[in-house]
Design a protein around this motif. Structure first.
Motif, short mmCIF file in Angstrom:
data_model
loop_
_atom_site.label_atom_id
_atom_site.label_comp_id
_atom_site.label_asym_id
_atom_site.label_seq_id
_atom_site.Cartn_x
_atom_site.Cartn_y
_atom_site.Cartn_z
N SER A 58 0.83 -1.21 0.00
CA SER A 58 0.00 0.00 0.00
C SER A 58 0.86 1.26 0.00
CB SER A 58 -0.95 0.00 1.20
OG SER A 58 -0.24 -0.03 2.42
N ALA A 59 1.99 1.24 0.73
CA ALA A 59 2.90 2.39 0.72
C ALA A 59 3.54 2.55 -0.66
CB ALA A 59 3.97 2.22 1.79
N SER A 60 3.85 1.42 -1.30
CA SER A 60 4.37 1.47 -2.66
C SER A 60 3.35 2.09 -3.61
CB SER A 60 4.74 0.07 -3.13
OG SER A 60 5.15 0.08 -4.48
N PHE A 61 2.09 1.71 -3.45
CA PHE A 61 1.05 2.26 -4.31
C PHE A 61 0.92 3.77 -4.11
CE2 PHE A 61 -3.41 3.40 -5.13
CZ PHE A 61 -3.50 3.02 -6.46
N GLU A 62 0.99 4.22 -2.88
CA GLU A 62 0.95 5.67 -2.63
C GLU A 62 2.11 6.36 -3.32
OE1 GLU A 62 0.87 6.13 1.58
OE2 GLU A 62 -1.11 5.22 1.82
#
Length: 270
Positions: free
Chosen positions: A29-33
């Motif tokens: 999810s942090a990568s997606f952000e």
């Protein structure tokens, strides 16, 4: 997650590097952000290709469910975004639609490609059970990879606002007519084992029904048929639609890519 540790997609401490690093660390999810932020920096062609590859890698974990930890609101329990290429005997039509289920009265659905290219901005058609749908037809070019902002407004509710990242659509048409009785399905890229296998959706329509309500429809996964099964409709001339559906997720949002072929057919002249 098994990305090669020696991957050299990005250099320097920028948004692209950080998004890749977060993915390698297992924080999808942090990568997606980070991908969202990177798309906002007007990436060049090479960076766009890298971001597209990074998204595909992130989806390989659990078909995209970990891309976002944000839940859909209670008034919007189901949401689907679908890109579709529809090919009949003499033309190709490009289409994007957004549909779902809501227990509130939705006033507008808007999708904008970052930063300011409006794709859809319409009041939806509302059906039974709170089903709603908006669509754009006859797009001049495919909905390409990139960052999109989705805003859904409903009476008495706080607007639903999400960033959507789409991958590059397939350039290969995998389904085509073999003859008037059969179609062929070509192999695609290696399937993502984390995602559902492709689904074949078959529908038959009355040529004289302007509502285009299917007389018959059937969805099949697993071993996909390449000919129409025997069905219970009167003898006559119909419109046959056969679509190959590939699906993934962005959190709780379902994203479908569909290739559809259509043609008039005489039944049971098979």
């Amino acid at each position: 997650m098994a990305p090669g540790a020696a991957a050299k997609w990005f250099t320097g401490q920028d948004r692209y590097t950080l998004a890749h690093q977060r993915l390698l660390e297992g924080s999808t999810s942090a990568s997606f952000e980070g991908m969202v932020q990177a798309w906002q920096q007007a990436p060049n062609n090479e960076e766009r290709n890298n971001l597209n590859s990074l998204l595909k890698l992130a989806v390989s974990e659990d078909c995209g469910r970990s891309l976002s930890q944000n839940s859909l609101p209670d008034w919007l329990p189901n949401l689907v975004i679908q890109r579709e290429v529809i090919q009949n005997l003499n033309q190709i039509m490009l289409k994007l639609s957004i549909n779902g289920v809501s227990n509130s009265n939705i006033s507008e659905v808007k999708l904008v490609k970052w930063p300011d290219q409006t794709v859809i901005a319409n009041s939806p058609v509302i059906g039974a059970g709170g089903y709603f749908a908006v669509e754009t037809r006859r797009l001049e070019k495919p909905i390409t990879a990139g960052l999109y902002q989705l805003v859904i407004s409903a009476n008495g509710e706080e607007s639903f606002n999400r960033w959507i990242v789409l991958s590059e659509p397939s350039v290969k048409q995998r389904i085509s007519w073999k003859d008037s009785k059969n179609w062929r399905i070509e192999r695609g890229n290696l399937p993502n084992p984390a995602c559902p296998s492709p689904v074949l959706s078959m529908s038959m329509y009355d040529l004289n029904d302007t509502t285009w309500t299917p007389l018959w429809t059937e969805d099949v996964d697993g071993k996909l048929p390449t000919t129409l099964p025997k069905i219970d409709v009167p003898d006559g001339r119909y419109w046959l639609s056969v679509g190959l559906i590939e699906s993934r997720w962005q959190g709780e949002i379902s994203i479908l890519d569909i290739q559809t072929i259509t043609r008039p057919v005489d039944y049971p002249g098979f």
